[in-house]
Motif scaffolding. Sequence first.
Motif, mmCIF file in Angstrom:
data_model
loop_
_atom_site.group_PDB
_atom_site.id
_atom_site.type_symbol
_atom_site.label_atom_id
_atom_site.label_comp_id
_atom_site.label_asym_id
_atom_site.label_seq_id
_atom_site.Cartn_x
_atom_site.Cartn_y
_atom_site.Cartn_z
ATOM 1 N N PRO A 1 0.818 -1.225 0.000
ATOM 2 C CA PRO A 1 0.000 0.000 0.000
ATOM 3 C C PRO A 1 0.849 1.272 0.000
ATOM 4 O O PRO A 1 1.978 1.285 0.487
ATOM 5 N N LEU A 2 0.264 2.336 -0.534
ATOM 6 C CA LEU A 2 0.859 3.672 -0.417
ATOM 7 C C LEU A 2 0.686 4.147 1.026
ATOM 8 O O LEU A 2 -0.272 3.759 1.666
ATOM 9 N N PRO A 3 1.580 4.990 1.520
ATOM 10 C CA PRO A 3 2.710 5.591 0.810
ATOM 11 C C PRO A 3 3.973 4.736 0.830
ATOM 12 O O PRO A 3 4.953 5.102 0.206
ATOM 13 N N ALA A 4 3.939 3.596 1.519
ATOM 14 C CA ALA A 4 5.167 2.804 1.648
ATOM 15 C C ALA A 4 5.660 2.312 0.295
ATOM 16 O O ALA A 4 6.857 2.110 0.103
ATOM 17 N N ALA A 5 4.729 2.133 -0.652
ATOM 18 C CA ALA A 5 5.111 1.576 -1.949
ATOM 19 C C ALA A 5 5.800 2.586 -2.863
ATOM 20 O O ALA A 5 6.252 2.226 -3.950
ATOM 21 N N ARG A 6 5.860 3.829 -2.415
ATOM 22 C CA ARG A 6 6.338 4.891 -3.303
ATOM 23 C C ARG A 6 7.716 4.629 -3.916
ATOM 24 O O ARG A 6 7.879 4.763 -5.142
ATOM 25 N N PRO A 7 8.716 4.261 -3.103
ATOM 26 C CA PRO A 7 10.040 4.010 -3.708
ATOM 27 C C PRO A 7 10.010 2.889 -4.740
ATOM 28 O O PRO A 7 10.614 3.013 -5.813
ATOM 29 N N ALA A 8 9.290 1.816 -4.457
ATOM 30 C CA ALA A 8 9.227 0.709 -5.412
ATOM 31 C C ALA A 8 8.534 1.138 -6.703
ATOM 32 O O ALA A 8 8.970 0.772 -7.803
ATOM 33 N N LEU A 9 7.485 1.927 -6.579
ATOM 34 C CA LEU A 9 6.767 2.399 -7.770
ATOM 35 C C LEU A 9 7.652 3.303 -8.612
ATOM 36 O O LEU A 9 7.606 3.271 -9.843
ATOM 37 N N ARG A 10 8.472 4.094 -7.927
ATOM 38 C CA ARG A 10 9.375 4.982 -8.665
ATOM 39 C C ARG A 10 10.386 4.166 -9.470
ATOM 40 O O ARG A 10 10.645 4.465 -10.640
ATOM 41 N N VAL A 11 10.942 3.141 -8.853
ATOM 42 C CA VAL A 11 11.912 2.295 -9.555
ATOM 43 C C VAL A 11 11.262 1.661 -10.786
ATOM 44 O O VAL A 11 11.843 1.650 -11.881
ATOM 45 N N LEU A 12 10.059 1.161 -10.624
ATOM 46 C CA LEU A 12 9.360 0.556 -11.756
ATOM 47 C C LEU A 12 9.075 1.588 -12.840
ATOM 48 O O LEU A 12 9.252 1.321 -14.030
ATOM 49 N N ALA A 13 8.660 2.779 -12.429
ATOM 50 C CA ALA A 13 8.357 3.836 -13.401
ATOM 51 C C ALA A 13 9.616 4.224 -14.170
ATOM 52 O O ALA A 13 9.579 4.413 -15.392
ATOM 53 N N GLU A 14 10.725 4.337 -13.462
ATOM 54 C CA GLU A 14 11.983 4.715 -14.124
ATOM 55 C C GLU A 14 12.410 3.645 -15.127
ATOM 56 O O GLU A 14 13.031 3.954 -16.145
#
Length: 411
Positions: free
Chosen positions: A165-178
């Motif tokens: 869940p957000l907001p904890a997932a934020r770093p992982a989502l950023r890596v995937l987006a990049e």
Amino acid sequence: MVTPAASYSRQDARPDAADLLVWYDRHRRVLPWRALPGEVPDPYRVWLSEIMLQQTTVTAVKPYFARFLERFPDVAALAAAPEEAVMSAWAGLGYYSRARNLHACARSVAAAGGFPDTVEGLRKLPGIGAYTAGAIAAIAFDRPAAAVDGNVERVVSRLFAVDQPLPAARPALRVLAESLVPQKRPGDFAQAVMDLGATLCTSKRPACALCPWMAPCQARKEGTQETYPRKLKKESGALRRGAAFVVERAGDGAVLLRTRPPTGLLGAMAEPPTSEWRADYDPAQALLDAPLDARWKRLPGTVRHVFTHFPLELTVFQARVAADTAPPEGMRFTPPAGLADEPLPGAMKKVLAHALERKLALPPAPTPDPEPDLATPPPAEQKARRAPIPKVLSRRPVAAAPPRKVQPRKI
DNA sequence: GAGGCGTGGTG
DNA sequence: TCACCAAGCCT
């Protein structure tokens, strides 16, 4: 067991930027701050729009963007403007620290002779965080940067079925987006993902059938797309109450206003004087908080306003004072013609509208108002009717934005 | 990391 | 009506 090559279906493919760009070339939105194909983006417009769009809808931003361009055509004009003019132009858009940071940022950029063209350089400027730095670097300077906003988080969380869940997932989502950003057309790609999130991969009822990334989307495969992104829900704050005091000066009808402290809630914005806002505030004791001695009249109903973290209920008191009354220390009388230039936030416009509406609704009464009975609430204690904001408080009409000028790319 | 910080639209 | 949402940043 060896997987036969034939079993590699389209469904196992990673999302391909090229597929999204094909879709974008056909379905891209036309927006006032967005360069048309073949045009070179203007960093000032990109930056201004990105700041305004933080937590704010496209619909709400459009008229503000047009008015800012008219009043502050470039970063030098914005930097040279007085703070009060910027706050006034921003009034109503919310999150006023954005306006203060915008002004500070403009001065820094004007002094430096232009915007930095890298994520690292942009990230140092006030009001520019990870998302906005990536967005400006990609859109204005075509850098291969990810611009991870709420749209992109939603799209990526669905593509990869991210259960954290957000907001904890934020770093992982950023890596995937990049990992999805292409070397070619990264600026278009950033805008394409946002367009996808805004028009197809929406929060509710996403239009998966039209999506260029339907095949590689993990959530779609599972039929759980509407459950992403997962997030923890936070509870809303408790109701706070207070009193607001609307003082009208006889003769010119000027209203008593003051400026709030420079930071914090509604920082540097204007307001009629109010009491403290507390959960246990008692309106019956409000006159102890009045800014001056007068024949105060408690208006029926209340003004309600919902901030991000708490709802507010203000009881409005009104008084007329003599034309020669001096404003209390730190306050000022603003005549009706000057109200449009005051940086009044929405909540305070409601307060003034509540007072003026009632006054305007009444025929000019030769007999004075009866002395208010402050011990008991007025009879009509229902919630105030919803009424349009009086014209004197509303923004003046905006001329159409001038045609976009194609500017040379800054290196 | 969690909480402060606006507003208007919507189902 | 009301909860939720919309191109986040700062402390």
